[in-house]
Enzyme design. Structure first.
Site, short mmCIF file in Angstrom:
data_model
loop_
_atom_site.label_atom_id
_atom_site.label_comp_id
_atom_site.label_asym_id
_atom_site.label_seq_id
_atom_site.Cartn_x
_atom_site.Cartn_y
_atom_site.Cartn_z
N ARG A 242 94.69 15.93 27.46
CA ARG A 242 93.51 15.45 26.72
C ARG A 242 93.46 13.94 26.86
O ARG A 242 94.43 13.24 26.57
CB ARG A 242 93.55 15.81 25.25
CG ARG A 242 92.45 15.03 24.48
CD ARG A 242 91.83 15.76 23.35
NE ARG A 242 90.80 14.96 22.69
CZ ARG A 242 89.51 14.93 23.03
NH1 ARG A 242 89.08 15.65 24.06
NH2 ARG A 242 88.65 14.19 22.37
N ASP A 245 89.44 8.91 23.42
CA ASP A 245 89.05 7.53 23.16
C ASP A 245 89.05 7.28 21.66
O ASP A 245 88.51 8.06 20.88
CB ASP A 245 87.66 7.26 23.75
CG ASP A 245 87.67 7.35 25.28
OD1 ASP A 245 88.69 6.95 25.88
OD2 ASP A 245 86.69 7.84 25.86
N ASP A 329 76.84 3.93 26.23
CA ASP A 329 78.28 4.09 26.34
C ASP A 329 78.81 3.01 27.27
O ASP A 329 78.25 2.79 28.34
CB ASP A 329 78.58 5.48 26.91
CG ASP A 329 80.03 5.92 26.72
OD1 ASP A 329 80.92 5.09 26.90
OD2 ASP A 329 80.25 7.10 26.41
N ARG A 331 82.31 2.90 27.96
CA ARG A 331 83.70 3.26 28.27
C ARG A 331 83.97 3.26 29.77
O ARG A 331 85.09 3.04 30.20
CB ARG A 331 84.03 4.63 27.68
CG ARG A 331 84.20 4.59 26.18
CD ARG A 331 84.39 5.97 25.61
NE ARG A 331 83.17 6.78 25.70
CZ ARG A 331 83.07 8.01 25.25
NH1 ARG A 331 84.11 8.60 24.69
NH2 ARG A 331 81.94 8.67 25.35
#
Length: 407
Positions: A242, A245, A329, A331
């Site tokens: 997994r 964030d 986003d 990220r």
């Protein structure tokens, strides 16, 4: 050089390479031999030998500066790295020396105490990765034991719900030419934007093209390894991953507006199960609060979503973020697979994520994903239904869930 008006001490600027006493330590990124590759040098004790822009420890370097200014820390202090080496062996793996494979961390960052022992003792170098053993007792794991979803084995999971694993903390170490290629950018343009949007903190980004390494003042990631770390590259043994964030509100304080903590703990439960089956489980926990937009922006988005006409809705979930932050986003999952490649991951049997962006980045890095696992329906908090519907509507993996249709 410039003269500080209050202390009258001489301050050496490393902005220009033409200074007579500037001779950066050579570094040849992605070389298989760490001695041939060379160390990352960022300490202030040898400014002329620095081959990296920035400082170790990211945002914490500011606290260190304050401690030194306040005389809470001795100016000439040299760390004693005795007994700080990892309790297990990680690598080397083929990706460490594959050009372009790992560009956002130093794969040798956990071993300078061993590789460059004398230089570490002299205070020239710092590790950028630390590895330790870790034990924790989490209510969700205790519940899984009580309900029979997990069973104690005495090693990975003990009676009472105590989980044992290996924990690695990784600082970001960016190889700028590799970062630029990863994002399909011109390196000069990347350097300029980094310089401009950090308020000019790092002039060497634009004046020192000879310095290819940047230590950005951002958080890194924590990697949790459940089971046998040596099994991770072995495709015949089960591996669960997994990539998570950071979400402080949910992960730490249990907010029910999103699925972050439930999904994280579901991932840990799956990791324990894989470790008990003779393989391993890996959690990569990235410091990217609020989709890397930050917590202040995140809370303003919460307010805007709740107060908009018609109330919160899946269709407007990302729209309100875009209206406040300019993007949905930040990220940018292109860098996300690097810790997995550092661990030697080649195949993931169960990928505990619904994110299409994470899936695409992992597969794009050459890692096979056998099964994608969405969050079980019973783990979705009532107030997080809008979030999960919005993500599925935007293209997230939905499993057997019904995908919301546009109005």
């Amino acid at each position: 050089m410039s003269l500080h008006p209050s202390t009258r001490h001489i301050i050496k600027l490393t902005t220009h390479p033409s200074q007579f006493d500037v001779e950066p330590e050579p570094i040849r990124w992605a070389k298989a031999d760490p001695h041939e590759r060379g160390p990352v040098v960022a300490t202030v004790t040898h400014p002329g030998r620095r081959n990296a822009v920035g400082a170790h420890s990211g945002t914490y370097s500011v606290y260190r500066a304050v401690a030194l200014a306040a005389h809470a820390s001795p100016a000439g202090f040299r760390p004693d790295f005795t007994n700080t080496l990892p309790p297990c062996q990680i690598g080397p793996h083929p990706a460490w020396s594959k050009p372009g494979a790992i560009v956002s961390l130093d794969p040798w960052g956990h071993l300078p105490q061993e590789i460059f022992a004398k230089r570490m003792a002299s205070g020239e170098l710092d590790p950028s990765i630390a590895i330790s053993r870790f034990e924790a007792r989490m209510p969700e794991i205790v519940e899984a034991l009580r309900e029979g979803r997990l069973s104690a084995d005495g090693t990975i999971l003990r009676e009472g719900g105590v989980v044992s694993c290996i924990k690695a903390s990784i600082e970001p170490v960016w190889h700028l030419p590799g970062i630029a290629r990863r994002f399909k950018l011109d390196e000069e343009a990347l350097r300029r934007k980094l310089f401009e949007h950090t308020g000019g903190m790092f002039p060497e980004l634009v004046t020192r093209a000879d310095l290819e390494i940047f230590l950005p003042p951002i958080g890194g990631c924590t990697v949790l390894i459940f089971g046998d770390e040596a099994s991770i590259p072995d495709t015949s043994r089960p591996l669960v991953v997994r990539v998570h964030d950071e979400c402080n509100g949910s992960d730490v304080f249990g907010s029910d507006i999103c699925t972050c903590r439930p999904y994280l703990l579901h991932g840990i439960e799956e990791c324990v199960r894989a470790a008990q089956a003779g393989g391993a489980g890996v959690i990569v926990y990235n410091r990217k609060e609020g989709r890397a937009l930050g917590e202040v922006t995140k809370f303003m988005v919460y307010n805007a979503r709740k107060r908009q006409a018609g109330g919160d809705s899946a269709q407007n979930y990302f729209k309100r973020t875009r209206q406040i932050a300019g993007v949905e986003d930040m990220r940018f999952q292109e860098l996300m697979p690097d810790p997995l490649l550092w661990l030697g991951v080649r195949k993931i049997d169960r990928f505990i994520s619904m994110s299409d962006m994470k899936y695409d980045a992992v597969v794009g890095a050459g890692i096979e994903i056998v099964t994608r696992v969405d969050i079980p329906e019973e783990l979705i908090p009532a107030d997080a239904k809008v979030e999960i519907d919005a993500k599925m509507y935007a293209g997230y993996y939905a499993g057997d869930k019904q995908v919301l249709q546009p109005e």
